[in-house]
Design an enzyme around this catalytic site. Sequence first.
Site, PDB file in Angstrom:
ATOM      1  N   HIS A 263       0.833  -1.207   0.000  1.00  0.00           N
ATOM      2  CA  HIS A 263       0.000   0.000   0.000  1.00  0.00           C
ATOM      3  C   HIS A 263       0.870   1.261   0.000  1.00  0.00           C
ATOM      4  CE1 HIS A 263      -3.414  -2.498   2.082  1.00  0.00           C
ATOM      5  NE2 HIS A 263      -3.119  -2.925   0.870  1.00  0.00           N
TER       6      HIS A 263
ATOM      7  N   HIS B  73      -0.552 -11.218  -5.063  1.00  0.00           N
ATOM      8  CA  HIS B  73       0.817 -10.778  -4.775  1.00  0.00           C
ATOM      9  C   HIS B  73       1.825 -11.769  -5.352  1.00  0.00           C
ATOM     10  CE1 HIS B  73      -0.672  -7.636  -2.215  1.00  0.00           C
ATOM     11  NE2 HIS B  73      -1.231  -8.477  -1.377  1.00  0.00           N
TER      12      HIS B  73
ATOM     13  N   ASP C 135      -3.139  -2.716  -5.014  1.00  0.00           N
ATOM     14  CA  ASP C 135      -2.119  -3.710  -4.671  1.00  0.00           C
ATOM     15  C   ASP C 135      -1.170  -3.964  -5.833  1.00  0.00           C
ATOM     16  OD1 ASP C 135      -2.841  -4.215  -2.049  1.00  0.00           O
ATOM     17  OD2 ASP C 135      -4.043  -5.986  -2.518  1.00  0.00           O
TER      18      ASP C 135
ATOM     19  N   HIS D  58      -9.257  -1.989  -5.130  1.00  0.00           N
ATOM     20  CA  HIS D  58      -8.146  -2.265  -4.216  1.00  0.00           C
ATOM     21  C   HIS D  58      -7.155  -3.242  -4.833  1.00  0.00           C
ATOM     22  CE1 HIS D  58      -5.951  -2.405  -0.482  1.00  0.00           C
ATOM     23  NE2 HIS D  58      -5.802  -3.708  -0.703  1.00  0.00           N
TER      24      HIS D  58
END
Length: 294
Positions: free
Chosen positions: A75, A259, A236, A232
Amino acid sequence: MYQTTIKKSVELVGIGLHKGSAVKLRLEPLESNSGLIFYRSDVDVAIPLLPANVVDTKMATVIGKDGYVISTIEHMLSAIYAYGIDNLKIIVNADEVPVMDGSSASFCMLLDEAGVVQLDVPKKIMRIKKEIIVQEGEKYVKLSPSTDLKYGFTIKFPHPVIQQQEYVLNFTKQNYKDEIARARTFGFLHEVQYLRSKGLALGGSLENAIVLDDKKVLNPEGLRFDDEFVRHKILDAIGDMALIGMNFVGNYEALAGSHDLNHKLTLELLKDAENYEVIELVDEKTKELEKAYA
C-alpha cells in the site's frame, strides 16, 4: 524530467495489521540513483527494494534480508509509485508497515505533506517491449507494450456483494488519487477468525479493512465505491509492480491476480533484457509521460 525525492522528512504512526502494535513510519529524502530503500530502525537493517529481496507473497508482499523482514509494503509502495518518487528512505521500527485505514490514502496525504522535488539526474522509466504473462489455471497477470500505462483487473468471488467486478485505470497521479487510493483491503469474517487463531491479523478491524460475512459487508459505513474490491486489487498491483525499480509504460492486465503472481511477473520481465527498454525522460518525445505524474 528528472528523478525525484521528497522535499522534507515526514512521519506517521499506525497499527501493524498482523501484530496489532503501534508502528512508526518515517520517510526521508535520498539523492539521485539511490532508489527506494526500506530500513528497520529497531534492528539497524537496510533492505533495498528489489525483486530478489521478496521473501513471502502469501497474504502480503514481504521483503527481507539477513533474516529480518518488513511486511505489508504494497500500500505504501502503491502511493510512492503513483507520485513518481524515485529515491526514498522508508523507515519503520517494526517488521511491518502500518496498515492505516487499509487503503493508500494516508500515505498519499503523507507524501502531499512531504512534497516532491526534482533532482539533477534524468528520470528513467521502463518501456515494455514484449508481452509477458504468468498463468496459474484460470488466473493470470500480464504485461504488454503500450504508449501509455493502464491497469486492468477482473475479480470473481462467489459472494453476493462482490461477484464479478472489472476495472480499468488509465494511469495518472490524479486518476490514482481519485479512483484508487481510497479503496480498502478486504477479507471474509471466517478468514479473519482463522488468522487470529494463528496469531495473525491481530491489528485487523473494521477501521482498516472491509469485512464480509456470508451475505453482507459488516462495516457500518458501507463501501466507498460499489466496486471497491477490484479497485483495491489495482492498488495492490501498482504497489507490487513497484518492485521493478522504476515507473514503466505498458498495459497491466489481471484475472484474479495476486501478490504471488505479481512477483512472478516482475521476475519474468526482468530475467530477459529483450523484454524491456530503459529510457531517460530528457527530450520532447517524453513530455506526455511527464503529465502522468503532475
